[in-house]
Design a protein around this motif. Sequence first.
Motif, PDB file in Angstrom:
ATOM      1  N   LEU A 228       0.759  -1.120  -0.045  1.00  0.00           N
ATOM      2  CA  LEU A 228      -0.002  -0.078  -0.003  1.00  0.00           C
ATOM      3  C   LEU A 228       0.788   1.305  -0.057  1.00  0.00           C
ATOM      4  O   LEU A 228       0.509   2.353  -0.643  1.00  0.00           O
ATOM      5  N   SER A 229       2.088   1.298   0.420  1.00  0.00           N
ATOM      6  CA  SER A 229       2.899   2.390   0.668  1.00  0.00           C
ATOM      7  C   SER A 229       3.457   2.640  -0.572  1.00  0.00           C
ATOM      8  O   SER A 229       3.553   3.710  -1.086  1.00  0.00           O
ATOM      9  N   ALA A 230       3.916   1.524  -1.450  1.00  0.00           N
ATOM     10  CA  ALA A 230       4.452   1.777  -2.750  1.00  0.00           C
ATOM     11  C   ALA A 230       3.332   2.116  -3.645  1.00  0.00           C
ATOM     12  O   ALA A 230       3.640   3.139  -4.562  1.00  0.00           O
ATOM     13  N   GLN A 231       2.038   1.728  -3.532  1.00  0.00           N
ATOM     14  CA  GLN A 231       0.855   2.219  -4.387  1.00  0.00           C
ATOM     15  C   GLN A 231       0.857   3.881  -4.083  1.00  0.00           C
ATOM     16  O   GLN A 231       0.624   4.533  -5.114  1.00  0.00           O
ATOM     17  N   LEU A 232       0.808   4.149  -2.859  1.00  0.00           N
ATOM     18  CA  LEU A 232       0.623   5.568  -2.534  1.00  0.00           C
ATOM     19  C   LEU A 232       1.669   6.555  -3.158  1.00  0.00           C
ATOM     20  O   LEU A 232       1.199   7.452  -3.842  1.00  0.00           O
ATOM     21  N   HIS A 233       2.977   6.077  -2.885  1.00  0.00           N
ATOM     22  CA  HIS A 233       4.093   6.623  -3.566  1.00  0.00           C
ATOM     23  C   HIS A 233       4.003   6.741  -5.023  1.00  0.00           C
ATOM     24  O   HIS A 233       4.124   7.998  -5.567  1.00  0.00           O
ATOM     25  N   THR A 234       3.562   5.780  -5.637  1.00  0.00           N
ATOM     26  CA  THR A 234       3.597   5.797  -6.967  1.00  0.00           C
ATOM     27  C   THR A 234       2.293   6.857  -7.545  1.00  0.00           C
ATOM     28  O   THR A 234       2.533   7.456  -8.487  1.00  0.00           O
ATOM     29  N   ALA A 235       1.229   6.623  -6.837  1.00  0.00           N
ATOM     30  CA  ALA A 235       0.071   7.676  -7.084  1.00  0.00           C
ATOM     31  C   ALA A 235       0.409   8.963  -6.938  1.00  0.00           C
ATOM     32  O   ALA A 235      -0.049   9.707  -7.837  1.00  0.00           O
TER      33      ALA A 235
END
Length: 247
Positions: A228-235
Motif C-alpha cells: 500500500l505504501s508503494a502504491q501511494l508513493h506511485t500514485a
Amino acid sequence: MPERESALGDAADQRTPRLTIGEVLAVLRDDFPDVTISKIRYLESEDLVHPQRTPSGYRKFSRADVSRLRYVLAAQRDQYLPLRVIKEHLEALDRGEPLPAATGGSTPPPPAVDSDGDGDGVAGVPPLTAEQFARAAGLEPEQLADLVQFGLLATDADGRHPAGDLPVARAAAGLARHGIEPRHLRVYRSGVEREAGLVEQLVAPVLRARSEEARTRATEKLRELATLSAQLHTALLEARLRDLLRP
C-alpha cells in the motif's frame, strides 16, 4: 472455474488426496528449511501456485501444486531467479515449451540484469562479492561504491552484498541511465526510513508475540503495508508529474 492444467502434474493428480498448507510446509521443509506458511501464501498471491479452496476457504494443495512450489523455491535458491522470470518459465512449461538452457545447473552465476527483478525469496543465498553484485545489478563498480557511500546499500564485514539488496541496486542502475546519480537518491532513503518507522509502530506489538501464528499475521501485515505504501508513493508521484505536463 476449471482447474489450471500444469506440466508439473498429471491427470491422476485430480484423484489424489490434497494437502493442507501446514502439510505442504512439512513436505517442503526438509529441502527448503527457510520456507514458511507466509511464503507459500505469498507465492499463491503472485499467481505461481493455484490451490483449490474448500467452501470454508481453506487451501488444498495437489501434487502438482507442491511440484510447482518446489520448482519456484529451487529456482530462487539455486539460480537467483526473480519471481517474474520463474512465472514465465512455469507458463512456458504449462504450454509444453522447453525452458532456456541457461536455467539448468545447480550452481549458476548471479543473475543478469533484470529491469524489474524482485529479489524476493533470496533467503539462504550467500552474499555476493562487489564484482558479482555489480554485474548482477547492471552497475559500474564506481556506481556501486557511491550507492554504499550515500547509504542506499550496505555491505557485511567482508565487503559483500546481500542478494536481497539487488532490487535496490537494479532500480538505481535504471535511474542512472536517466542521469540520476546515487547522491540524488538520498531523498528516497530518508523517505523510506520515515515510512518504516511508521509501519514499525503498527506491527511491533504483534512481532513481539511468541506464537508462530501471530508472527505470520505480522509478516502478512508488513507485506500489505509495504504494498500500500508503494502504491501511494506511485500514485502521488504520477499525480505530481501530471501537474507538470499540464499547459
